[in-house]
Design a protein around this motif. Structure first.
Motif, PDB file in Angstrom:
ATOM      1  N   UNK A 145      -6.222 -30.050 -19.277  1.00 12.23           N
ATOM      2  CA  UNK A 145      -6.722 -29.824 -17.928  1.00 12.23           C
ATOM      3  C   UNK A 145      -5.663 -29.351 -16.958  1.00 12.23           C
ATOM      4  N   UNK A 146      -4.440 -29.155 -17.437  1.00 12.38           N
ATOM      5  CA  UNK A 146      -3.376 -28.569 -16.621  1.00 12.38           C
ATOM      6  C   UNK A 146      -2.982 -27.229 -17.239  1.00 12.38           C
ATOM      7  N   UNK A 147      -2.547 -26.294 -16.406  1.00 14.97           N
ATOM      8  CA  UNK A 147      -2.026 -25.028 -16.924  1.00 14.97           C
ATOM      9  C   UNK A 147      -0.558 -25.228 -17.247  1.00 14.97           C
ATOM     10  N   UNK A 148      -0.196 -25.000 -18.498  1.00 11.88           N
ATOM     11  CA  UNK A 148       1.161 -25.235 -18.968  1.00 11.88           C
ATOM     12  C   UNK A 148       1.867 -23.909 -19.208  1.00 11.88           C
ATOM     13  N   UNK A 149       3.087 -23.786 -18.691  1.00 12.66           N
ATOM     14  CA  UNK A 149       3.904 -22.584 -18.871  1.00 12.66           C
ATOM     15  C   UNK A 149       5.245 -23.022 -19.420  1.00 12.66           C
ATOM     16  N   UNK A 150       5.601 -22.513 -20.595  1.00 16.80           N
ATOM     17  CA  UNK A 150       6.869 -22.869 -21.230  1.00 16.80           C
ATOM     18  C   UNK A 150       7.732 -21.629 -21.352  1.00 16.80           C
ATOM     19  N   UNK A 151       8.905 -21.666 -20.757  1.00 20.16           N
ATOM     20  CA  UNK A 151       9.814 -20.520 -20.828  1.00 20.16           C
ATOM     21  C   UNK A 151      10.705 -20.638 -22.058  1.00 20.16           C
ATOM     22  N   UNK A 152      10.888 -19.497 -22.747  1.00 23.30           N
ATOM     23  CA  UNK A 152      11.801 -19.454 -23.874  1.00 23.30           C
ATOM     24  C   UNK A 152      12.507 -18.116 -23.887  1.00 23.30           C
ATOM     25  N   UNK A 153      13.642 -18.076 -24.588  1.00 19.34           N
ATOM     26  CA  UNK A 153      14.467 -16.872 -24.591  1.00 19.34           C
ATOM     27  C   UNK A 153      13.903 -15.807 -25.520  1.00 19.34           C
ATOM     28  N   UNK A 154      13.475 -16.225 -26.691  1.00 19.52           N
ATOM     29  CA  UNK A 154      12.988 -15.268 -27.686  1.00 19.52           C
ATOM     30  C   UNK A 154      11.476 -15.122 -27.610  1.00 19.52           C
ATOM     31  N   UNK A 155      10.940 -13.943 -27.921  1.00 20.88           N
ATOM     32  CA  UNK A 155       9.481 -13.769 -27.962  1.00 20.88           C
ATOM     33  C   UNK A 155       8.864 -14.760 -28.950  1.00 20.88           C
ATOM     34  N   UNK A 156       7.705 -15.331 -28.632  1.00 19.66           N
ATOM     35  CA  UNK A 156       7.100 -16.328 -29.519  1.00 19.66           C
ATOM     36  C   UNK A 156       6.676 -15.721 -30.843  1.00 19.66           C
ATOM     37  N   UNK A 157       6.810 -16.509 -31.905  1.00 19.56           N
ATOM     38  CA  UNK A 157       6.384 -16.073 -33.225  1.00 19.56           C
ATOM     39  C   UNK A 157       5.100 -16.767 -33.659  1.00 19.56           C
ATOM     40  N   UNK A 158       4.490 -17.515 -32.744  1.00 19.89           N
ATOM     41  CA  UNK A 158       3.230 -18.202 -33.019  1.00 19.89           C
ATOM     42  C   UNK A 158       2.527 -18.446 -31.695  1.00 19.89           C
ATOM     43  N   UNK A 159       1.195 -18.640 -31.714  1.00 13.75           N
ATOM     44  CA  UNK A 159       0.471 -18.917 -30.470  1.00 13.75           C
ATOM     45  C   UNK A 159       0.935 -20.227 -29.838  1.00 13.75           C
ATOM     46  N   UNK A 160       0.681 -20.354 -28.568  1.00 17.61           N
ATOM     47  CA  UNK A 160       1.002 -21.596 -27.865  1.00 17.61           C
ATOM     48  C   UNK A 160       0.215 -22.732 -28.512  1.00 17.61           C
ATOM     49  N   UNK A 161       0.866 -23.850 -28.830  1.00 13.69           N
ATOM     50  CA  UNK A 161       0.209 -24.887 -29.641  1.00 13.69           C
ATOM     51  C   UNK A 161      -0.794 -25.761 -28.900  1.00 13.69           C
ATOM     52  N   UNK A 162      -0.882 -25.616 -27.582  1.00  7.51           N
ATOM     53  CA  UNK A 162      -1.776 -26.458 -26.796  1.00  7.51           C
ATOM     54  C   UNK A 162      -2.745 -25.599 -26.000  1.00  7.51           C
ATOM     55  N   UNK A 163      -3.941 -26.112 -25.710  1.00  8.04           N
ATOM     56  CA  UNK A 163      -4.871 -25.345 -24.883  1.00  8.04           C
ATOM     57  C   UNK A 163      -4.351 -25.192 -23.457  1.00  8.04           C
ATOM     58  N   UNK A 164      -4.810 -24.163 -22.782  1.00  3.82           N
ATOM     59  CA  UNK A 164      -4.423 -23.912 -21.382  1.00  3.82           C
ATOM     60  C   UNK A 164      -2.912 -23.734 -21.225  1.00  3.82           C
ATOM     61  N   UNK A 165      -2.250 -23.210 -22.274  1.00  8.40           N
ATOM     62  CA  UNK A 165      -0.811 -23.021 -22.187  1.00  8.40           C
ATOM     63  C   UNK A 165      -0.406 -21.615 -22.541  1.00  8.40           C
ATOM     64  N   UNK A 166       0.791 -21.236 -22.129  1.00  6.91           N
ATOM     65  CA  UNK A 166       1.315 -19.905 -22.412  1.00  6.91           C
ATOM     66  C   UNK A 166       2.837 -19.939 -22.402  1.00  6.91           C
ATOM     67  N   UNK A 167       3.413 -18.979 -23.125  1.00  2.34           N
ATOM     68  CA  UNK A 167       4.859 -18.806 -23.106  1.00  2.34           C
ATOM     69  C   UNK A 167       5.240 -17.779 -22.050  1.00  2.34           C
ATOM     70  N   UNK A 168       6.430 -17.954 -21.502  1.00  2.00           N
ATOM     71  CA  UNK A 168       7.019 -16.985 -20.592  1.00  2.00           C
ATOM     72  C   UNK A 168       8.409 -16.672 -21.121  1.00  2.00           C
TER      73      UNK A 168
END
Length: 242
Positions: A145-168
């Motif tokens: 129920x929260x929008x989650x944003x996780x920053x990482x240095x390298x492009x992701x090699x898999x989808x975000x593991x939780x709903x309502x989340x995204x990589x930056x």
């Protein structure tokens, strides 16, 4: 004497440079190859040891006589295992960790012992910036129920593991102004951070203070017993004494 330097941090990189300049026989061990094809100042070992038995075999094969642990403050399983094995073998062991962050006037910090505790403080519907790395994302599974944003240095090699989340994807360092602009653009309501310490990563905390954002600060795990230093010079002095 051959020293094993457990690295993966900027502090370890500076120690490796100094050891090379001083001519100390040493091996640098890191989990992943350096970004951008950078060369290492010391003989390099990349990857895990294959558990406790593999680590023991490496110590024997390389005739390691001391271990300096400059891994991330939250790599506590590796640090405790290394300290225990060194103690059993009679090998000198020391840890070098940069100082913790401490709150300053204007900070709105909530101290957490575990990632799972964030859900007790962050309301549903919030936009949450997770500056904690992707390795422990599953511990935030109760933040539905929260929008989650996780920053990482390298492009992701898999989808975000939780709903309502995204990589930056972003490459540090980030200035305070850049962090403020990003938090404003994303509409961030909470910043979640591990207390890793360090000057460069502090910019996000200053940005949060300037914007009045609350910060969920995950406290460090307990370090193993033994010598512990927070500067390169102190760590090098320990090596010199050996």
């Amino acid at each position: 004497m051959t020293l094993l330097l457990l690295g993966g941090t900027g502090l370890a990189d500076r120690i490796a440079e100094a050891l090379s300049e001083r001519g100390h026989p040493a091996i640098l061990s890191i989990a992943h190859h350096p970004r951008g094809g950078q060369s290492a100042p010391l003989p390099l070992r990349v990857g895990g040891f294959g558990g406790e038995a593999g680590f023991q075999d490496f110590l024997d094969a390389e005739d390691i006589s001391a271990v300096l642990d400059a891994t991330h403050p939250f790599a506590h399983r590796i640090s405790h295992r290394t300290a225990r094995i060194c103690a059993a073998r009679g090998l000198p062991y020391a840890q070098v960790i940069r100082p913790e962050w401490v709150p300053e006037e204007g900070d709105r910090w909530t101290m957490l012992a575990r990632e799972e505790e964030a859900a007790d403080h962050i309301a549903p519907g919030s936009v949450v910036f997770l500056a904690t790395g992707r390795q422990t994302l599953e511990r935030f599974a109760n933040l539905e129920g929260r929008r989650l944003i996780c920053r990482q240095i390298d492009p992701p090699d898999a989808p975000f593991p939780l709903p309502d989340g995204e990589y930056l994807v972003g490459t540090p360092p980030f200035s305070v102004a850049e962090e403020e602009a990003l938090f404003h653009e994303l509409g961030v309501d909470w910043l979640v951070v591990k207390n890793a310490g360090g000057e460069a990563p502090r910019s996000k905390l200053v940005a949060a203070r300037n914007l009045g954002l609350p910060v969920a600060m995950i406290t460090r795990p307990v370090a193993p017993e033994g010598p512990c230093f927070d500067t390169v010079d102190a760590a090098l002095a320990w090596v010199d004494e050996l």
